[in-house]
Design an enzyme around this catalytic site. Sequence first.
Site, mmCIF file in Angstrom:
data_model
loop_
_atom_site.group_PDB
_atom_site.id
_atom_site.type_symbol
_atom_site.label_atom_id
_atom_site.label_comp_id
_atom_site.label_asym_id
_atom_site.label_seq_id
_atom_site.Cartn_x
_atom_site.Cartn_y
_atom_site.Cartn_z
ATOM 1 N N ARG A 87 36.369 28.990 47.053
ATOM 2 C CA ARG A 87 36.494 28.487 45.676
ATOM 3 C C ARG A 87 36.672 26.978 45.772
ATOM 4 N NH1 ARG A 87 41.455 31.252 43.292
ATOM 5 N NH2 ARG A 87 40.049 33.009 43.104
ATOM 6 N N ARG A 157 46.742 24.628 41.691
ATOM 7 C CA ARG A 157 45.317 24.892 41.926
ATOM 8 C C ARG A 157 44.422 23.985 41.084
ATOM 9 N NH1 ARG A 157 45.002 31.391 42.628
ATOM 10 N NH2 ARG A 157 46.525 31.615 44.306
ATOM 11 N N LYS A 222 51.508 30.860 43.213
ATOM 12 C CA LYS A 222 50.443 30.001 42.664
ATOM 13 C C LYS A 222 50.910 29.265 41.408
ATOM 14 C CE LYS A 222 48.062 33.888 41.668
ATOM 15 N NZ LYS A 222 47.009 34.761 41.173
ATOM 16 N N LYS A 224 49.302 26.862 38.011
ATOM 17 C CA LYS A 224 48.032 26.475 37.358
ATOM 18 C C LYS A 224 48.269 25.467 36.242
ATOM 19 C CE LYS A 224 45.922 30.847 38.523
ATOM 20 N NZ LYS A 224 45.470 32.159 38.076
ATOM 21 N N CYS A 442 35.973 39.613 34.988
ATOM 22 C CA CYS A 442 36.273 39.052 36.314
ATOM 23 C C CYS A 442 35.262 39.598 37.308
ATOM 24 C CB CYS A 442 37.692 39.419 36.729
ATOM 25 S SG CYS A 442 37.832 41.166 37.184
ATOM 26 N N CYS A 448 36.113 41.875 45.375
ATOM 27 C CA CYS A 448 37.556 41.692 45.217
ATOM 28 C C CYS A 448 38.339 42.858 45.827
ATOM 29 C CB CYS A 448 37.932 41.559 43.748
ATOM 30 S SG CYS A 448 39.698 41.326 43.579
ATOM 31 N N CYS A 487 41.560 44.935 37.412
ATOM 32 C CA CYS A 487 42.959 45.280 37.687
ATOM 33 C C CYS A 487 43.832 44.412 36.788
ATOM 34 C CB CYS A 487 43.278 45.064 39.183
ATOM 35 S SG CYS A 487 43.720 43.364 39.602
ATOM 36 N N CYS A 491 42.390 37.875 36.087
ATOM 37 C CA CYS A 491 41.452 36.786 36.371
ATOM 38 C C CYS A 491 40.442 36.560 35.243
ATOM 39 C CB CYS A 491 40.737 37.047 37.687
ATOM 40 S SG CYS A 491 41.898 37.453 39.009
HETATM 41 C C1 HEM Z 1 48.743 38.238 40.884
HETATM 42 C C2 HEM Z 1 47.771 37.737 40.269
HETATM 43 C C3 HEM Z 1 46.385 37.496 40.807
HETATM 44 C C4 HEM Z 1 45.828 37.814 42.020
HETATM 45 C C5 HEM Z 1 46.470 38.512 43.199
HETATM 46 C C6 HEM Z 1 44.458 37.340 41.978
HETATM 47 C C7 HEM Z 1 43.545 37.503 42.998
HETATM 48 C C8 HEM Z 1 42.227 37.180 42.899
HETATM 49 C C9 HEM Z 1 41.207 37.509 43.845
HETATM 50 C C10 HEM Z 1 41.419 38.289 45.132
HETATM 51 C C11 HEM Z 1 40.036 37.016 43.380
HETATM 52 C C12 HEM Z 1 38.694 37.062 44.073
HETATM 53 C C13 HEM Z 1 37.710 37.941 43.434
HETATM 54 C C14 HEM Z 1 36.318 37.647 43.955
HETATM 55 O O1 HEM Z 1 35.786 36.600 43.634
HETATM 56 O O2 HEM Z 1 35.788 38.479 44.693
HETATM 57 C C15 HEM Z 1 40.322 36.349 42.150
HETATM 58 C C16 HEM Z 1 39.381 35.689 41.376
HETATM 59 C C17 HEM Z 1 39.720 34.865 40.337
HETATM 60 N N1 HEM Z 1 40.938 34.757 39.748
HETATM 61 FE FE1 HEM Z 1 42.567 35.747 40.240
HETATM 62 N N2 HEM Z 1 44.228 36.733 40.778
HETATM 63 C C18 HEM Z 1 45.367 36.814 40.032
HETATM 64 C C19 HEM Z 1 45.567 36.352 38.743
HETATM 65 C C20 HEM Z 1 44.714 35.456 38.113
HETATM 66 C C21 HEM Z 1 44.924 34.881 36.809
HETATM 67 C C22 HEM Z 1 46.111 35.179 35.897
HETATM 68 C C23 HEM Z 1 43.873 34.050 36.589
HETATM 69 C C24 HEM Z 1 43.546 33.146 35.417
HETATM 70 C C25 HEM Z 1 44.097 33.198 34.309
HETATM 71 C C26 HEM Z 1 43.003 34.128 37.732
HETATM 72 C C27 HEM Z 1 41.817 33.440 37.876
HETATM 73 C C28 HEM Z 1 40.844 33.816 38.766
HETATM 74 C C29 HEM Z 1 39.512 33.280 38.742
HETATM 75 C C30 HEM Z 1 39.011 32.186 37.834
HETATM 76 C C31 HEM Z 1 38.805 33.955 39.720
HETATM 77 C C32 HEM Z 1 37.341 33.734 40.064
HETATM 78 C C33 HEM Z 1 36.463 34.706 39.445
HETATM 79 C C34 HEM Z 1 36.461 34.802 37.952
HETATM 80 O O3 HEM Z 1 36.075 33.832 37.245
HETATM 81 O O4 HEM Z 1 36.826 35.890 37.453
HETATM 82 N N3 HEM Z 1 43.534 34.993 38.632
HETATM 83 N N4 HEM Z 1 41.649 36.466 41.873
HETATM 84 S S1 SF4 Z 2 41.482 40.800 37.843
HETATM 85 FE FE1 SF4 Z 2 41.888 42.031 39.619
HETATM 86 S S2 SF4 Z 2 39.890 42.951 40.054
HETATM 87 FE FE2 SF4 Z 2 39.506 41.202 38.772
HETATM 88 S S3 SF4 Z 2 39.062 39.525 40.242
HETATM 89 FE FE3 SF4 Z 2 41.241 39.462 39.657
HETATM 90 S S4 SF4 Z 2 42.274 40.539 41.268
HETATM 91 FE FE4 SF4 Z 2 40.115 41.135 41.365
#
Ligand code: HEM
Ligand code: SF4
Length: 579
Positions: A87, A157, A222, A224, A442, A448, A487, A491
């Site tokens: 990323r 981030r 994290k 943001k 997402c 993921c 989940c 994201c």
């Molecule tokens: C405990 C909370 C979270 C965990 C463990 C987590 C974990 C991950 C993981 C493993 C991915 C990779 C998925 C892939 O590209 O294959 C991802 C993508 C992403 N996450 Fe999270 N995430 C969390 C919460 C959030 C939240 C609350 C946001 C934003 C409000 C966020 C924003 C994103 C974004 C922008 C991506 C890139 C893909 C997309 O646009 O959906 N994440 N996250």
């Molecule tokens: S919301 Fe959950 S399933 Fe979707 S990208 Fe984030 S960690 Fe992965």
Amino acid sequence: MSNNFTKVENPVLVVEGKQADNERLKAESDYLRGTIKEDLQDRMTGGFTSDNFQLIRTHGMYQQDDRDIRAERQKQKLEPLHNVMLRARLPGGIINPTQWLAIDKFADDYTSYGSIRLTTRQTFQFHGVLKPDIKLMHQTLNSVGLDSIATAGDVNRNVLCTSNPVESALHQEAYEWATKISEHLLPKTRAYAEIWLDEEKVETTEADEIEPILGSNYLPRKFKTTVVIPPNNDIDVHANDLNFVAISEGGELIGFNVLVGGGLAMTHGDKGTYPRCADDFGFIAKEHTLAIAAAVVTVQRDWGNRVNRKNAKTKYTLDRVGVDTFKAEVEKRAGVKFSESRSYKFTHRGDSFGWVEGIDGKHHLTLFIENGRILDFAGKTLKTGMLEIAKIHQGDFRLTANQNLIVAGVAQADKAVIEQLARDHGLINDGVSNQRKSSMACVAFPTCPLAMAEAERYLPGLVDDVEAILTKNGLKDESIILRVTGCPNGCGRAMLAEIGLIGKGPGKYNMYLGSDLAGSRVPKLYKENLDEAAVLSEIDALSARWSAERLEAEAFGDFVIRVGIVEQVIVSFRDFHHA
Ligand code: HEM
Ligand code: SF4
């Protein structure tokens, strides 16, 4: 909007107890170096081992494997096909054509999916890069002035900034603040340069304060940050820890209202976790921006929960110590008092598609990119189209927090040729419905590791069905902010949608209803464990009622609350009920 200042009697400022293992690994990492360099040489495995598996996140990478083929490889007694997702760090989402050409080529040559994925936090991801190619990836980015420092892990981030396609002095200045905040809060360790760019290690002594803001253990979780320009809340302030809301007078930026403590992630069934809106701390003049940013980060650094990672984000720190205690400490550390918030209004979160003319006489074209996935699909050669545009474009590109893309700064003389390229390659399609433009997912499967259900691959077909339902119910040109995540981590920001679908298990979703167009409300659990047929029949029944009973121009999220289909959740997030 929540402004529920809490006062907690005798607040616990620092949570005592056995520290989470991530604290040990950050402390032992020698400022994020670990043994990543040695691990890179280890060709016995395609993955990273022990602590390095986590540490590479602070360098912008997640270790992944293709979940579609995981079981098959297990049968063949092979390790999962390890690779990394990268990323990039792209404050405000701005990238120039030279940089685009470089990332386009890298995606072709070295990623297993061949795609560029635009994200909901205004940057792009590569998926499926194999270990032998990782260093080249960082060097390629570096050669065009890009990096991926601190885009994951327990750090501040990528810093977002409202994508304003109408070039204005205000937007330019807000964007510059996003860049300055990003630089100011970046880790100062040279680990990234040493490991990926082969730069020499510079000896430091004990007395050197290497991380004056983040500290040797970095943040508890994290973090943001955003800069947002009302009336467009495209970056969704309530999904972020620290937000600077631009306040202008006569078109000039004078300062920011500061909103702290938003966040969406929760765990199914764990009532100690919940989505939470950010609190409004008040107004500051713009010259205090960096001091306030650093103070909020250091208070969270010192008071955030380092024992339980599920309660480690700023939103939980605020609820534990009380918002006024946290705010007073920020004022003390920054040497700045917040004054009363200035008035502003968010009216929407979506992007406006098509051409607009900026005050500089340049033209800006916003393109709808479904799921943010830039790839050549049958009959829709999006990636080739973007490549052809990048070859001739004189301005820049802007990624939006809704996974779309703006071709910005086009001269009148170049408009027609850019539009023709966009049309030829399916980057402009006049038939895309308002509903599709209001829908987001997402990534989820196959990359993921945390996905419980499909999201990106489920969305296009789901929208086909929702379009048919809306048409049947007399709502053809209407739309509902619909977001799907695999989940409950959040994201795709489903916990700020009018209809949020959150993966519970294969083919099963919890349905949440009731955010608003401005994104100031968290939706409420409506039904659990719906399969795809049940999702559609619920949307059918709900939208039929909306069509029949709504007030003039009443948005879906407001309607479901007014008629009592769900209660409004605004005040106490501790009482947020979820499955
Ligand atoms: C405990 C909370 C979270 C965990 C463990 C987590 C974990 C991950 C993981 C493993 C991915 C990779 C998925 C892939 O590209 O294959 C991802 C993508 C992403 N996450 Fe999270 N995430 C969390 C919460 C959030 C939240 C609350 C946001 C934003 C409000 C966020 C924003 C994103 C974004 C922008 C991506 C890139 C893909 C997309 O646009 O959906 N994440 N996250
Ligand atoms: S919301 Fe959950 S399933 Fe979707 S990208 Fe984030 S960690 Fe992965």
